[in-house]
Design an enzyme around this catalytic site. Structure first.
Site, PDB file in Angstrom:
ATOM      1  N   GLY A 151     -15.876  27.118  51.394  1.00  0.00           N
ATOM      2  CA  GLY A 151     -16.611  27.630  50.226  1.00  0.00           C
ATOM      3  C   GLY A 151     -15.823  28.617  49.376  1.00  0.00           C
ATOM      4  O   GLY A 151     -16.370  29.210  48.448  1.00  0.00           O
ATOM      5  N   TYR A 155     -11.252  31.996  45.876  1.00  0.00           N
ATOM      6  CA  TYR A 155     -11.013  33.340  46.420  1.00  0.00           C
ATOM      7  C   TYR A 155      -9.803  33.334  47.361  1.00  0.00           C
ATOM      8  O   TYR A 155      -8.931  34.201  47.288  1.00  0.00           O
ATOM      9  CB  TYR A 155     -12.282  33.772  47.150  1.00  0.00           C
ATOM     10  N   PRO A 185      -8.476  42.920  54.746  1.00  0.00           N
ATOM     11  CA  PRO A 185      -9.676  43.208  55.534  1.00  0.00           C
ATOM     12  C   PRO A 185     -10.392  41.928  55.950  1.00  0.00           C
ATOM     13  O   PRO A 185     -10.371  40.923  55.219  1.00  0.00           O
ATOM     14  CB  PRO A 185     -10.562  44.010  54.568  1.00  0.00           C
TER      15      PRO A 185
HETATM   16  N1  CAA Z   1     -18.109  25.307  58.045  1.00  0.00           N
HETATM   17  C1  CAA Z   1     -18.332  23.973  58.115  1.00  0.00           C
HETATM   18  N2  CAA Z   1     -19.342  23.366  57.487  1.00  0.00           N
HETATM   19  C2  CAA Z   1     -20.155  24.128  56.753  1.00  0.00           C
HETATM   20  C3  CAA Z   1     -19.991  25.522  56.634  1.00  0.00           C
HETATM   21  C4  CAA Z   1     -18.918  26.101  57.316  1.00  0.00           C
HETATM   22  N3  CAA Z   1     -18.675  27.426  57.267  1.00  0.00           N
HETATM   23  N4  CAA Z   1     -20.938  26.001  55.813  1.00  0.00           N
HETATM   24  C5  CAA Z   1     -21.702  24.941  55.432  1.00  0.00           C
HETATM   25  N5  CAA Z   1     -21.227  23.815  56.018  1.00  0.00           N
HETATM   26  C6  CAA Z   1     -21.745  22.464  55.868  1.00  0.00           C
HETATM   27  C7  CAA Z   1     -23.259  22.419  55.912  1.00  0.00           C
HETATM   28  O1  CAA Z   1     -23.711  22.338  57.228  1.00  0.00           O
HETATM   29  C8  CAA Z   1     -23.537  21.157  55.120  1.00  0.00           C
HETATM   30  O2  CAA Z   1     -23.205  20.031  55.888  1.00  0.00           O
HETATM   31  P1  CAA Z   1     -23.898  18.599  55.600  1.00  0.00           P
HETATM   32  O3  CAA Z   1     -23.549  18.207  54.200  1.00  0.00           O
HETATM   33  O4  CAA Z   1     -23.285  17.720  56.642  1.00  0.00           O
HETATM   34  O5  CAA Z   1     -25.363  18.831  55.806  1.00  0.00           O
HETATM   35  C9  CAA Z   1     -22.474  21.241  54.026  1.00  0.00           C
HETATM   36  O6  CAA Z   1     -21.398  22.000  54.564  1.00  0.00           O
HETATM   37  C10 CAA Z   1     -23.013  21.970  52.818  1.00  0.00           C
HETATM   38  O7  CAA Z   1     -22.123  21.796  51.777  1.00  0.00           O
HETATM   39  P2  CAA Z   1     -22.545  22.316  50.355  1.00  0.00           P
HETATM   40  O8  CAA Z   1     -21.433  22.116  49.382  1.00  0.00           O
HETATM   41  O9  CAA Z   1     -23.881  21.750  49.972  1.00  0.00           O
HETATM   42  O10 CAA Z   1     -22.657  23.870  50.673  1.00  0.00           O
HETATM   43  P3  CAA Z   1     -23.763  24.871  50.204  1.00  0.00           P
HETATM   44  O11 CAA Z   1     -23.878  24.801  48.721  1.00  0.00           O
HETATM   45  O12 CAA Z   1     -24.986  24.750  51.030  1.00  0.00           O
HETATM   46  O13 CAA Z   1     -23.118  26.272  50.616  1.00  0.00           O
HETATM   47  C11 CAA Z   1     -21.430  27.945  50.567  1.00  0.00           C
HETATM   48  C12 CAA Z   1     -21.736  26.470  50.577  1.00  0.00           C
HETATM   49  C13 CAA Z   1     -22.112  28.630  49.373  1.00  0.00           C
HETATM   50  C14 CAA Z   1     -19.948  28.115  50.410  1.00  0.00           C
HETATM   51  C15 CAA Z   1     -21.943  28.586  51.881  1.00  0.00           C
HETATM   52  O14 CAA Z   1     -21.422  27.860  52.962  1.00  0.00           O
HETATM   53  C16 CAA Z   1     -21.471  30.027  52.024  1.00  0.00           C
HETATM   54  O15 CAA Z   1     -21.978  30.943  51.389  1.00  0.00           O
HETATM   55  N6  CAA Z   1     -20.485  30.232  52.895  1.00  0.00           N
HETATM   56  C17 CAA Z   1     -19.910  31.562  53.135  1.00  0.00           C
HETATM   57  C18 CAA Z   1     -18.632  31.706  52.399  1.00  0.00           C
HETATM   58  C19 CAA Z   1     -17.996  32.999  52.804  1.00  0.00           C
HETATM   59  O16 CAA Z   1     -17.694  33.265  53.947  1.00  0.00           O
HETATM   60  N7  CAA Z   1     -17.747  33.876  51.828  1.00  0.00           N
HETATM   61  C20 CAA Z   1     -17.171  35.123  52.144  1.00  0.00           C
HETATM   62  C21 CAA Z   1     -17.740  36.114  51.209  1.00  0.00           C
HETATM   63  S1  CAA Z   1     -17.275  37.765  51.659  1.00  0.00           S
HETATM   64  C22 CAA Z   1     -15.724  37.874  51.161  1.00  0.00           C
HETATM   65  O17 CAA Z   1     -15.167  37.019  50.558  1.00  0.00           O
HETATM   66  C23 CAA Z   1     -15.060  39.165  51.494  1.00  0.00           C
HETATM   67  C24 CAA Z   1     -13.889  38.935  52.330  1.00  0.00           C
HETATM   68  O18 CAA Z   1     -12.794  39.099  51.825  1.00  0.00           O
HETATM   69  C25 CAA Z   1     -14.015  38.593  53.755  1.00  0.00           C
END
Ligand code: CAA
Length: 248
Positions: A151, A155, A185
């Site tokens: 996702g 970034y 971090p």
């Molecule tokens: N790993 C593997 N599969 C995943 C997954 C993951 N982490 N997350 C979702 N999936 C799967 C779902 O189970 C779903 O599978 P199916 O299609 O087989 O049902 C599919 O992927 C969903 O895909 P979509 O494109 O529809 O995803 P979505 O729109 O529902 O959500 C997302 C995607 C918005 C990226 C969401 O997964 C999310 O918010 N993830 C977190 C991202 C993250 O960690 N960001 C960090 C922010 S903090 C930061 O960035 C600070 C830092 O420096 C650490």
């Protein structure tokens, strides 16, 4: 009129991690200029810092994706407070989404704010650092620039790119009293993390060996250590601070 207090410019200074960095540097005796994006938030933020006794923190709004605006900001800081001796690039945004759903704007906004900004600020201060034969540049990257993250193609690309800039600039400035380092971090308890859907966030927390998120203060402490003049042998490094979540 320039004063003798060393000046630190912290972009994204009013954010979750940025605030802790500003306060830690202020505690270490710097005059801190906190960069901000949202003027209303910044005004309230500054009042809070001052109420907490941080008279040596000030604020400056600048669009970091605008090269000319960054040059102007650096000039303004130099005129008002003296040359920048520490630059911390902490401004960053997320626009998460999988590649198949990611809009062009999500890509460009993140690259502009998280990576092009780093060129803009470094370019703006490098000549004054070279002139003074002294400088500390600390780029706040992310664990996700090191390992990638579902996702976050935008970034992770920006954050990985940041370290390429760090290593290259470190080589260019190694004999000039300037160090350039990256801090990566992991998941830190800030508003940015709270934007992640709760079940996803909880699953991520479980993968952190220390079983907790980091605190902004833990990042501030590391940045202040790297900013110290005694840290001159550390340059071109990436320092992970992630509770053991990624050991590269
Ligand atoms: N790993 C593997 N599969 C995943 C997954 C993951 N982490 N997350 C979702 N999936 C799967 C779902 O189970 C779903 O599978 P199916 O299609 O087989 O049902 C599919 O992927 C969903 O895909 P979509 O494109 O529809 O995803 P979505 O729109 O529902 O959500 C997302 C995607 C918005 C990226 C969401 O997964 C999310 O918010 N993830 C977190 C991202 C993250 O960690 N960001 C960090 C922010 S903090 C930061 O960035 C600070 C830092 O420096 C650490």
């Amino acid at each position: 009129m320039a004063n003798q207090v060393p000046v630190a410019w912290v972009t994204g200074g009013t954010g979750g991690i940025g605030t802790a960095i500003c306060r830690s540097l202020a505690d270490a005796g710097y005059l801190v200029v906190a960069g901000y994006n949202n003027p209303d938030k910044a005004k309230t933020w500054l009042e809070t810092q001052q109420a907490d006794g941080y008279q040596n923190i000030t604020i400056l709004g600048v669009d970091l994706s605008d090269h000319a605006a960054c040059l102007e900001a650096a000039r303004e800081i130099q005129e008002k407070h003296g040359p920048v001796s520490v630059l911390v690039n902490c401004a960053g945004i997320t626009r998460d989404g999988t590649m198949k759903k990611m809009a062009y704007e999500q890509w460009y906004e993140v690259i502009d704010t998280n990576l092009n900004s780093v060129f803009n600020t470094c370019r703006s201060v490098i000549e004054m650092m070279l002139e003074n034969s002294y400088g500390r540049i600390i780029n706040i990257s992310s664990i996700n620039g090191r390992k990638g993250q579902f996702g976050q193609v935008n970034y992770a690309a920006a954050k990985a790119g940041m370290h390429g800039l760090t290593m290259s600039l470190a080589q260019e400035t190694a004999t000039k009293g300037i160090t350039v380092n990256t801090v990566s971090p992991g998941y830190i308890a800030t508003d940015m993390i709270m934007k992640i859907p709760e079940p996803v966030r909880e699953a991520i927390r479980e993968t952190i060996p220390v079983k907790r998120y980091g605190t902004p203060e833990e990042i501030g402490r590391l940045v202040t250590f790297l900013a110290d003049k005694e840290s001159g042998f550390i340059t071109g490094a990436n320092i992970d601070i992630n509770g053991g979540q990624f050991m590269g």
